[in-house]
Design a protein around this motif. Structure first.
Motif: not given
Ligand code: ARG
Length: 271
Positions: A54-55, A58, A62, A114-116, A122, A163-165, A203, A227
Motif C-alpha cells: 500500500t501507499g 491514504y 490506510q 491502496a484505495g486503487m 492497470r 501515478g494516480t488517476t 479522490d 471510479e
Molecule cells: N484512486 C486513485 C488511483 O487509483 C488514488 C489512489 C492513491 N492511493 C494511495 N494509497 N496512495 O490512482
C-alpha cells in the motif's frame, strides 16, 4: 517531487484481525487451516502472512497511527487474511510502483490494497478484485483562495499525486494549469496547507476526510470520474482473487462491510 525511499513493513496485531472477525460472527467462516491446506489454496509469498502493498498515508483507507497501519482497506484485507488463516503484513511503498503492477510482479506482496481505482491500463498489468468502493476526483484548496475549478487555476499550481488517476485526469482536463507532482498524499496535502501549490486533486474520500480537521480548507469541484476501487493481485493469481472476491461478497451480505464502512466514514454506504 520528493522521492523518499520507503519500504516499511508493519505486522498487524492479531487482535485487530480477531476484533473484525468477531464482529462478523455468524458469517461464513473457514475452519483453521482450511484454506491454507486445500488443493486450490493460494500460494503466499511468506508463510503464515498475507502481504499487502500500500501507499501511505491514504486516510481513512490506510494510514499509520501509534505505529500501526489502520483503515478501511486494512480491515477488508484483514477479513481475507482471516479466511486464509494467516495474518496481514503491510508493506508501505510508493503508489506508482503499486499501480504499474511492478510490485506485484516482483513478488513484493501478495496483493495491493491502496484505495486503487480499477482502470483498463492497470488491468493489462495485473488482475483486480470485484469493486469494493466508489470514488471520484475532487479539488481541495484554501477557502479564501476560491480556486474551486480548473478554470480558476489557470497560471496557478495544482498538486497531483504521482501515478494516480487524479494526475492523469488533471493532465487531460486542466490546460494552462501548472501541475506539480508529489510522491504521496501526505506530501501533497502539506503542499496545499503551506501554499506551495494553490490546490490539489485527489479522490473525494480522502479529501473530505482531511478537511474535517482543516476548517480553513474546502473541497471544490467534484469531477464525475465514476471510479471504483479494487484489490490487485499478480496477473493470473486466480486462487487468491477467488478468496478475495468471496470474502468481499460475504462481508457485504453479512453486514461486516457496512460496519467497517460506518466506522471509517461515519455513515452507512448509500448502496
Ligand atoms: N484512486 C486513485 C488511483 O487509483 C488514488 C489512489 C492513491 N492511493 C494511495 N494509497 N496512495 O490512482
Amino acid at each position: 517531487m520528493l522521492r523518499r525511499s520507503k519500504l516499511k513493513v508493519f505486522a498487524l496485531l492479531p487482535a485487530l484481525t480477531l476484533a473484525v472477525a468477531a464482529a462478523g460472527c455468524g458469517s461464513e467462516t473457514t475452519p483453521a487451516g482450511g484454506q491454507t491446506g486445500g488443493a486450490d489454496a493460494p500460494a503466499l509469498i511468506k508463510s503464515g502472512k498475507l502481504v499487502t502493498c500500500t501507499g501511505l498515508p491514504y486516510e481513512p483507507f490506510q494510514f499509520e497511527k501509534d505505529g500501526k497501519v489502520i483503515g478501511f482497506d486494512v480491515e477488508l484485507v484483514d477479513l481475507v487474511a482471516k479466511k486464509l488463516n494467516v495474518t496481514q503484513e503491510i508493506v508501505d511503498t510508493p503508489f506508482d510502483g503499486i499501480q504499474s503492477g511492478v510490485d506485484l510482479d516482483s513478488g513484493k506482496c501478495d496483493l495491493a490494497a491502496a484505495g486503487m481505482t480499477i482502470t483498463d491500463t492497470r488491468k493489462q498489468n495485473f488482475d483486480f478484485s470485484d469493486p469494493y468502493f466508489e470514488a471520484t476526483q475532487a479539488l481541495v484548496a484554501k477557502k479564501s483562495a476560491g480556486v474551486t475549478d480548473f478554470d480558476k487555476l489557470k497560471g496557478k499550481k495544482l498538486g497531483v499525486q504521482n501515478g494516480t488517476t487524479g494526475m492523469e485526469y488533471a493532465a487531460k482536463n486542466a490546460p494552462g494549469v501548472e501541475l506539480v507532482t508529489f510522491e504521496d498524499l501526505g506530501l501533497l496535502l502539506t503542499a496545499v496547507e503551506t501554499g506551495t501549490v494553490d490546490a490539489a486533486i485527489n479522490d473525494n474520500g480522502v479529501l473530505f476526510d482531511w478537511i474535517k480537521k482543516k476548517p480553513d480548507f474546502e473541497v471544490g469541484k467534484e469531477f464525475d470520474t465514476g471510479e471504483q476501487y479494487g484489490i490487485g493481485v499478480k496477473k493470473g493469481n486466480a486462487a487468491l482473487l477467488k478468496v478475495i472476491n468471496e470474502t468481499l461478497a460475504a462481508a457485504k451480505s453479512s453486514g461486516d462491510y457496512d460496519k467497517i464502512y460506518e466506522k471509517w466514514f461515519g455513515k452507512k454506504p448509500t448502496k
